[in-house]
Design a protein around this motif. Structure first.
Motif, PDB file in Angstrom:
ATOM      1  N   SER A  37       7.506   1.766  -6.670  1.00 32.52           N
ATOM      2  CA  SER A  37       6.386   0.369  -6.549  1.00 32.52           C
ATOM      3  C   SER A  37       7.329  -0.707  -5.758  1.00 32.52           C
ATOM      4  CB  SER A  37       6.028  -0.198  -7.840  1.00 32.52           C
ATOM      5  OG  SER A  37       5.421   0.785  -8.513  1.00 32.52           O
ATOM      6  N   PHE A  38       6.499  -1.388  -5.198  1.00 29.69           N
ATOM      7  CA  PHE A  38       7.126  -2.344  -4.306  1.00 29.69           C
ATOM      8  C   PHE A  38       6.370  -3.805  -4.679  1.00 29.69           C
ATOM      9  CE2 PHE A  38       7.269  -5.212  -0.625  1.00 29.69           C
ATOM     10  CZ  PHE A  38       8.542  -5.239  -0.125  1.00 29.69           C
ATOM     11  N   LEU A  39       7.306  -4.813  -5.256  1.00 32.26           N
ATOM     12  CA  LEU A  39       6.544  -6.059  -5.680  1.00 32.26           C
ATOM     13  C   LEU A  39       7.335  -7.285  -4.768  1.00 32.26           C
ATOM     14  CD1 LEU A  39       5.010  -7.826  -7.657  1.00 32.26           C
ATOM     15  CD2 LEU A  39       7.015  -7.766  -9.195  1.00 32.26           C
ATOM     16  N   GLY A  40       6.254  -8.144  -4.071  1.00 36.91           N
ATOM     17  CA  GLY A  40       6.942  -9.226  -3.443  1.00 36.91           C
ATOM     18  C   GLY A  40       6.501 -10.398  -3.986  1.00 36.91           C
ATOM     19  N   LEU A  41       7.575 -11.378  -4.404  1.00 41.04           N
ATOM     20  CA  LEU A  41       7.345 -12.740  -4.958  1.00 41.04           C
ATOM     21  C   LEU A  41       7.743 -13.716  -3.913  1.00 41.04           C
ATOM     22  CD1 LEU A  41       8.531 -11.631  -8.364  1.00 41.04           C
ATOM     23  CD2 LEU A  41       6.254 -11.561  -7.678  1.00 41.04           C
ATOM     24  N   CYS A  42       7.351 -15.104  -3.899  1.00 40.40           N
ATOM     25  CA  CYS A  42       7.998 -16.093  -3.490  1.00 40.40           C
ATOM     26  C   CYS A  42       7.929 -17.337  -4.524  1.00 40.40           C
ATOM     27  CB  CYS A  42       7.336 -16.556  -2.294  1.00 40.40           C
ATOM     28  SG  CYS A  42       5.382 -17.234  -2.237  1.00 40.40           S
ATOM     29  N   PHE A  43       8.934 -18.234  -4.133  1.00 39.14           N
ATOM     30  CA  PHE A  43       9.009 -19.325  -4.822  1.00 39.14           C
ATOM     31  C   PHE A  43       9.461 -20.487  -3.849  1.00 39.14           C
ATOM     32  CE2 PHE A  43      13.417 -18.386  -5.367  1.00 39.14           C
ATOM     33  CZ  PHE A  43      14.280 -19.450  -5.511  1.00 39.14           C
ATOM     34  N   SER A  44       9.091 -21.882  -4.173  1.00 36.44           N
ATOM     35  CA  SER A  44       9.205 -22.810  -3.352  1.00 36.44           C
ATOM     36  C   SER A  44      10.658 -23.605  -3.379  1.00 36.44           C
ATOM     37  CB  SER A  44       8.358 -23.771  -3.461  1.00 36.44           C
ATOM     38  OG  SER A  44       8.205 -24.408  -4.815  1.00 36.44           O
ATOM     39  N   TRP A  95       2.580  -3.079  -4.106  1.00 35.28           N
ATOM     40  CA  TRP A  95       2.190  -1.939  -3.400  1.00 35.28           C
ATOM     41  C   TRP A  95       2.785  -0.771  -4.367  1.00 35.28           C
ATOM     42  CZ3 TRP A  95       4.755   2.405  -1.898  1.00 35.28           C
ATOM     43  CH2 TRP A  95       4.075   3.208  -1.198  1.00 35.28           C
ATOM     44  N   ILE A  96       1.739   0.276  -4.680  1.00 35.43           N
ATOM     45  CA  ILE A  96       2.142   1.307  -5.321  1.00 35.43           C
ATOM     46  C   ILE A  96       1.767   2.648  -4.571  1.00 35.43           C
ATOM     47  CG2 ILE A  96       1.375   2.604  -7.376  1.00 35.43           C
ATOM     48  CD1 ILE A  96       0.388   0.091  -8.724  1.00 35.43           C
ATOM     49  N   PRO A  97       2.606   3.554  -4.701  1.00 33.80           N
ATOM     50  CA  PRO A  97       2.459   4.819  -3.830  1.00 33.80           C
ATOM     51  C   PRO A  97       0.996   5.453  -4.280  1.00 33.80           C
ATOM     52  CG  PRO A  97       4.171   5.106  -5.264  1.00 33.80           C
ATOM     53  CD  PRO A  97       3.890   3.921  -5.230  1.00 33.80           C
ATOM     54  N   GLY A  98       0.284   6.056  -3.312  1.00 35.39           N
ATOM     55  CA  GLY A  98      -0.722   6.908  -3.761  1.00 35.39           C
ATOM     56  C   GLY A  98      -0.327   8.175  -4.735  1.00 35.39           C
ATOM     57  N   GLN A  99      -1.155   8.926  -5.331  1.00 41.28           N
ATOM     58  CA  GLN A  99      -1.049   9.972  -6.173  1.00 41.28           C
ATOM     59  C   GLN A  99      -0.257  10.880  -5.370  1.00 41.28           C
ATOM     60  OE1 GLN A  99      -1.077   8.861  -9.236  1.00 41.28           O
ATOM     61  NE2 GLN A  99      -2.260  10.363  -9.998  1.00 41.28           N
ATOM     62  N   ILE A 100       0.925  11.376  -5.531  1.00 41.20           N
ATOM     63  CA  ILE A 100       1.741  12.315  -4.878  1.00 41.20           C
ATOM     64  C   ILE A 100       2.384  13.178  -6.000  1.00 41.20           C
ATOM     65  CG2 ILE A 100       3.728  12.862  -3.717  1.00 41.20           C
ATOM     66  CD1 ILE A 100       3.639  10.028  -2.281  1.00 41.20           C
ATOM     67  N   GLY A 101       1.833  14.333  -6.022  1.00 45.02           N
ATOM     68  CA  GLY A 101       2.169  15.484  -6.813  1.00 45.02           C
ATOM     69  C   GLY A 101       1.758  15.059  -8.291  1.00 45.02           C
ATOM     70  N   LYS A 102       2.243  15.775  -9.131  1.00 44.90           N
ATOM     71  CA  LYS A 102       1.801  15.607 -10.739  1.00 44.90           C
ATOM     72  C   LYS A 102       2.578  14.352 -11.224  1.00 44.90           C
ATOM     73  CE  LYS A 102       1.125  19.191 -12.946  1.00 44.90           C
ATOM     74  NZ  LYS A 102       1.662  20.609 -13.707  1.00 44.90           N
ATOM     75  N   GLU A 103       1.753  13.680 -12.162  1.00 44.83           N
ATOM     76  CA  GLU A 103       2.237  12.587 -12.961  1.00 44.83           C
ATOM     77  C   GLU A 103       3.247  13.175 -14.063  1.00 44.83           C
ATOM     78  OE1 GLU A 103       2.621   9.074 -12.873  1.00 44.83           O
ATOM     79  OE2 GLU A 103       1.899   9.463 -10.923  1.00 44.83           O
TER      80      GLU A 103
END
Length: 170
Positions: free
Chosen positions: A137-144, A162-170
């Motif tokens: 997973s990729f998380l983007g944040l900003c602060f001033s 952003w989360i990767p789509g279902q790839i393989g088995k969980e």
């Protein structure tokens, strides 16, 4: 404006014996997740000045697979204190950054990244914004703030998750 990118390592290998947890590498699924993440990041054009990576093999491999094709990404700075870090530890790491750093990527682990990201967005109330913060997973944040020392709980805004789509088995 400062930008923070939190990247959880891709899926690690559990079927092979490893001497320590730090030695676990990426599974086949993790390599596929890394490719999907690399494609997303190439297309999205995110950039960062610094990349702080946990000393675990799976975090190093995840970032290495991105940097192999995305040459604009900086050389990783390996930080042992990111492995097994909680939200307070990660805040301390970012407070130590130079004010000249505009953006940073942390490549690490759960539950630390999830609780850190949630606290930066919601405040220090032990609630999670995420139903799940899966591998790669990729998380983007900003602060001033103009100094990393001004980073505090609840001071950030969400830029991307952003989360990767279902790839393989969980």
């Amino acid at each position: 404006m400062k930008h923070i990118y939190l990247l959880r390592h891709a899926k690690s290998e559990w079927d092979e014996p490893y001497e320590t947890d730090l030695d676990r590498s990426l599974s086949r699924r993790g390599k596929e997740q890394s490719k999907a993440l690399r494609d997303y990041l190439k297309e999205s054009r995110f950039e960062f000045d610094q990349c702080l990576v946990s000393a675990a093999e799976r975090t190093l491999k995840t970032y290495s697979s991105l940097r192999k094709e995305i040459l604009r990404f900086p050389k990783p700075e390996i930080r042992e204190n990111i492995y097994d870090a909680d939200k307070e530890d990660l805040l301390f790491v970012l407070h130590g950054l130079s004010s000249s750093t505009r953006s940073v990527c942390l490549v690490g682990h759960n539950p630390g990244l999830e609780t850190f990201g949630s606290a930066l967005l919601l405040g220090d109330n032990d609630q999670s914004l995420f139903q799940k913060f899966p591998t790669a997973s990729f998380l983007g944040l900003c602060f001033s703030g103009d100094s990393w020392k001004n980073l505090s709980w609840g001071s950030c805004q969400l830029v991307v998750f952003w989360i990767p789509g279902q790839i393989g088995k969980e």
